[in-house]
Design a protein around this motif. Structure first.
Motif, PDB file in Angstrom:
ATOM      1  N   ASP A  17       0.834  -1.214   0.000  1.00 47.34           N
ATOM      2  CA  ASP A  17       0.000   0.000   0.000  1.00 47.34           C
ATOM      3  C   ASP A  17       0.861   1.253   0.000  1.00 47.34           C
ATOM      4  O   ASP A  17       0.573   2.224  -0.705  1.00 47.34           O
ATOM      5  CB  ASP A  17      -0.904   0.003   1.236  1.00 47.34           C
ATOM      6  CG  ASP A  17      -1.945  -1.111   1.169  1.00 47.34           C
ATOM      7  OD1 ASP A  17      -2.231  -1.552   0.012  1.00 47.34           O
ATOM      8  OD2 ASP A  17      -2.486  -1.501   2.206  1.00 47.34           O
ATOM      9  N   GLN A  18       1.921   1.193   0.789  1.00 48.46           N
ATOM     10  CA  GLN A  18       2.791   2.372   0.818  1.00 48.46           C
ATOM     11  C   GLN A  18       3.479   2.588  -0.527  1.00 48.46           C
ATOM     12  O   GLN A  18       3.616   3.720  -1.004  1.00 48.46           O
ATOM     13  CB  GLN A  18       3.839   2.197   1.924  1.00 48.46           C
ATOM     14  CG  GLN A  18       3.239   2.187   3.322  1.00 48.46           C
ATOM     15  CD  GLN A  18       4.315   1.984   4.390  1.00 48.46           C
ATOM     16  OE1 GLN A  18       5.512   1.848   4.071  1.00 48.46           O
ATOM     17  NE2 GLN A  18       3.898   1.956   5.675  1.00 48.46           N
ATOM     18  N   GLN A  19       3.882   1.508  -1.154  1.00 54.80           N
ATOM     19  CA  GLN A  19       4.558   1.625  -2.443  1.00 54.80           C
ATOM     20  C   GLN A  19       3.601   2.150  -3.528  1.00 54.80           C
ATOM     21  O   GLN A  19       3.954   3.008  -4.329  1.00 54.80           O
ATOM     22  CB  GLN A  19       5.140   0.253  -2.859  1.00 54.80           C
ATOM     23  CG  GLN A  19       6.228  -0.254  -1.940  1.00 54.80           C
ATOM     24  CD  GLN A  19       7.441   0.662  -1.931  1.00 54.80           C
ATOM     25  OE1 GLN A  19       7.812   1.242  -2.962  1.00 54.80           O
ATOM     26  NE2 GLN A  19       8.077   0.809  -0.736  1.00 54.80           N
ATOM     27  N   GLN A  20       2.424   1.615  -3.530  1.00 53.08           N
ATOM     28  CA  GLN A  20       1.448   2.081  -4.523  1.00 53.08           C
ATOM     29  C   GLN A  20       1.096   3.561  -4.319  1.00 53.08           C
ATOM     30  O   GLN A  20       0.950   4.323  -5.268  1.00 53.08           O
ATOM     31  CB  GLN A  20       0.179   1.222  -4.440  1.00 53.08           C
ATOM     32  CG  GLN A  20       0.405  -0.209  -4.932  1.00 53.08           C
ATOM     33  CD  GLN A  20      -0.837  -1.072  -4.778  1.00 53.08           C
ATOM     34  OE1 GLN A  20      -1.824  -0.625  -4.179  1.00 53.08           O
ATOM     35  NE2 GLN A  20      -0.778  -2.299  -5.288  1.00 53.08           N
ATOM     36  N   GLN A  21       0.984   3.954  -3.073  1.00 52.87           N
ATOM     37  CA  GLN A  21       0.679   5.363  -2.795  1.00 52.87           C
ATOM     38  C   GLN A  21       1.817   6.262  -3.248  1.00 52.87           C
ATOM     39  O   GLN A  21       1.604   7.345  -3.804  1.00 52.87           O
ATOM     40  CB  GLN A  21       0.442   5.536  -1.290  1.00 52.87           C
ATOM     41  CG  GLN A  21       0.054   6.957  -0.890  1.00 52.87           C
ATOM     42  CD  GLN A  21      -1.274   7.379  -1.512  1.00 52.87           C
ATOM     43  OE1 GLN A  21      -2.185   6.553  -1.618  1.00 52.87           O
ATOM     44  NE2 GLN A  21      -1.379   8.635  -1.914  1.00 52.87           N
ATOM     45  N   ALA A  22       3.072   5.777  -3.043  1.00 56.92           N
ATOM     46  CA  ALA A  22       4.218   6.586  -3.471  1.00 56.92           C
ATOM     47  C   ALA A  22       4.256   6.709  -4.996  1.00 56.92           C
ATOM     48  O   ALA A  22       4.562   7.773  -5.547  1.00 56.92           O
ATOM     49  CB  ALA A  22       5.512   5.936  -2.950  1.00 56.92           C
ATOM     50  N   VAL A  23       3.923   5.614  -5.673  1.00 52.70           N
ATOM     51  CA  VAL A  23       3.910   5.660  -7.145  1.00 52.70           C
ATOM     52  C   VAL A  23       2.857   6.644  -7.633  1.00 52.70           C
ATOM     53  O   VAL A  23       3.082   7.447  -8.529  1.00 52.70           O
ATOM     54  CB  VAL A  23       3.684   4.251  -7.727  1.00 52.70           C
ATOM     55  CG1 VAL A  23       3.428   4.342  -9.221  1.00 52.70           C
ATOM     56  CG2 VAL A  23       4.877   3.349  -7.442  1.00 52.70           C
ATOM     57  N   ARG A  24       1.671   6.580  -7.001  1.00 54.60           N
ATOM     58  CA  ARG A  24       0.598   7.501  -7.405  1.00 54.60           C
ATOM     59  C   ARG A  24       0.998   8.948  -7.160  1.00 54.60           C
ATOM     60  O   ARG A  24       0.747   9.826  -7.966  1.00 54.60           O
ATOM     61  CB  ARG A  24      -0.689   7.152  -6.644  1.00 54.60           C
ATOM     62  CG  ARG A  24      -1.392   5.901  -7.187  1.00 54.60           C
ATOM     63  CD  ARG A  24      -2.833   5.839  -6.682  1.00 54.60           C
ATOM     64  NE  ARG A  24      -2.853   5.660  -5.215  1.00 54.60           N
ATOM     65  CZ  ARG A  24      -2.856   4.480  -4.595  1.00 54.60           C
ATOM     66  NH1 ARG A  24      -2.840   3.352  -5.312  1.00 54.60           N
ATOM     67  NH2 ARG A  24      -2.894   4.407  -3.264  1.00 54.60           N
ATOM     68  N   ASP A  25       1.640   9.171  -6.015  1.00 57.74           N
ATOM     69  CA  ASP A  25       2.065  10.544  -5.723  1.00 57.74           C
ATOM     70  C   ASP A  25       3.083  11.026  -6.759  1.00 57.74           C
ATOM     71  O   ASP A  25       3.024  12.188  -7.208  1.00 57.74           O
ATOM     72  CB  ASP A  25       2.673  10.607  -4.322  1.00 57.74           C
ATOM     73  CG  ASP A  25       1.616  10.368  -3.232  1.00 57.74           C
ATOM     74  OD1 ASP A  25       0.404  10.522  -3.559  1.00 57.74           O
ATOM     75  OD2 ASP A  25       1.979  10.043  -2.098  1.00 57.74           O
ATOM     76  N   ASN A  26       3.996  10.144  -7.121  1.00 58.24           N
ATOM     77  CA  ASN A  26       4.992  10.535  -8.127  1.00 58.24           C
ATOM     78  C   ASN A  26       4.337  10.844  -9.503  1.00 58.24           C
ATOM     79  O   ASN A  26       4.714  11.797 -10.185  1.00 58.24           O
ATOM     80  CB  ASN A  26       6.038   9.439  -8.297  1.00 58.24           C
ATOM     81  CG  ASN A  26       6.954   9.342  -7.079  1.00 58.24           C
ATOM     82  OD1 ASN A  26       7.154  10.338  -6.375  1.00 58.24           O
ATOM     83  ND2 ASN A  26       7.497   8.148  -6.839  1.00 58.24           N
ATOM     84  N   VAL A  27       3.384  10.012  -9.878  1.00 52.33           N
ATOM     85  CA  VAL A  27       2.696  10.228 -11.163  1.00 52.33           C
ATOM     86  C   VAL A  27       1.951  11.546 -11.160  1.00 52.33           C
ATOM     87  O   VAL A  27       2.007  12.344 -12.099  1.00 52.33           O
ATOM     88  CB  VAL A  27       1.746   9.052 -11.467  1.00 52.33           C
ATOM     89  CG1 VAL A  27       0.850   9.385 -12.675  1.00 52.33           C
ATOM     90  CG2 VAL A  27       2.531   7.767 -11.724  1.00 52.33           C
TER      91      VAL A  27
END
Length: 374
Positions: A17-27
């Motif tokens: 979940d943390q990784q997916q959230q970080a990816v979304r934030d970066n996008v």
């Protein structure tokens, strides 16, 4: 320890979940960044295009509108304009200056031409007044000449008629043994008849010029007219050794017209045909109905000297003679065919001619179907 022995275990736990959230934030951050960059670039391009392209072009558009309204004194400033637009503005300014110069010269030329036309109109008005005055004087003189000619012709007809009558009486009273005297009276009578015919033609021309020709419109039998013409023309044909024959179709109807003038028309045509046909020739007067349009056609044909193509229209002009030698030989005033056309016109008929030099002539008087009785 042997191969494949298990000595222990390690468990690694990664929070997805943390990784997916970080990816979304970066996008999201990258998208926003690129949007901002795009908007900034678009704003800069729009500002530059507006300042250096659109505004100069809009000024040119307004300048063209002013020129369209007639204001040729237009000059654009090429400051803050792109290089190509600046060149276009320079061309525009040059064209506007040339148009202004040309228009200025054109106005001067128009004023000059207007002044010339004004002077010419003034001169034309003076000439028109002069011509009107001359026409009035000419009309008076023409009327005077016509009246004088009519009076003289009327006065000449009376003594000529008496001369003809006395010549006939004297010719008939001559004894048979005095042939020379009889011949003299015949010559007097013949030449008096010729002179009387010329006077009658001139009188009719004078009436035509004065607009006083009157025609009757009554039913007439063309057969009776042909008989009268034959009785008048046969002695002339015998004198010139020309055969004169007539032919009237049985289906020829009565037509409306002037008996006397129609007879004069045919007599003039027959007289010309006989005089210009050599000895032994033939002149034929025929009347028939044209089946194509229902008109009645009176046809005078001869095998005489003929008429050149360039003279076939002029022969109907007054006093026109095709050949002066022939005129001197056969006599004539040149009024016969002119009267034929005028008599035909006042009655609603038409006259035409077909001829070939050395082959003879054919004169045709057409009576339209509207003048047929019944």
């Amino acid at each position: 320890w042997t191969l494949d022995s298990v000595g222990g275990a390690i468990s690694i736990v990664i929070p997805l979940d943390q990784q997916q959230q970080a990816v979304r934030d970066n996008v999201v951050r990258d998208v926003v960044y690129f949007l901002l960059i795009t908007l900034l670039i678009g704003a800069v391009v729009y500002a530059v295009t507006t300042i250096f392209v659109f505004r100069p072009l809009n000024r040119m558009k307004l300048a063209f509108a002013e020129m369209g309204e007639g204001q040729l004194v237009v000059s654009l400033d090429d400051t803050n304009a792109a290089k190509e637009v600046s060149r276009l503005i320079e061309r525009f300014n040059s064209t506007a200056a040339e148009l202004h110069t040309i228009y200025g010269h054109l106005e001067e030329q128009v004023e000059s031409r207007t002044d010339d036309l004004r002077k010419a109109n003034t001169a034309l008005e003076r000439q028109r007044d002069t011509l009107e005055h001359l026409n009035t004087e000419l009309a008076k003189e023409t009327q005077f000449k016509s009246d004088l000619l009519s009076m003289v012709n009327h006065e000449l007809r009376t003594p000529l008629t008496s001369i003809i009558t006395f010549a006939q009486i004297s010719r008939e009273a001559c004894p048979p043994d005095r042939e020379s005297e009889r011949h003299s009276w015949e010559e007097i009578e013949k030449n008096s008849q010729i002179l009387l015919a010329m006077i009658n033609d001139m009188l009719d021309i004078a009436r035509s010029d004065a607009g006083s020709i009157r025609t009757a419109c009554e039913p007439m039998d063309l057969g009776d007219i042909v008989c009268a013409v034959k009785g008048t023309m046969t002695p002339l044909a015998q004198k010139y050794s020309v055969a004169f024959c007539t032919q009237v179709s049985s289906d020829v109807p009565l037509v409306n017209g002037d008996f006397e003038k129609t007879q004069r028309m045919l007599e003039n045509l027959a007289s010309n045909a006989i005089k210009f046909t050599p000895d032994g020739g033939t002149v034929e007067l025929s009347i028939n109905v044209d089946e194509s349009d229902g008109s009645v056609r009176m046809r005078m044909a001869d095998d005489g000297i003929g008429i050149a193509p360039e003279d076939q229209e002029r022969i109907f002009e007054r006093f026109f003679q095709v050949d002066s030698t022939s005129t001197r030989k056969y006599n004539g005033s040149g009024l016969g065919l002119a009267l034929v056309r005028e008599y035909a016109a006042v009655q609603g008929f038409s006259v035409s001619v077909e001829s070939e030099l050395g082959r003879g002539s054919i004169f045709v008087i057409s009576i339209p179907s509207g003048l047929i009785v019944g």
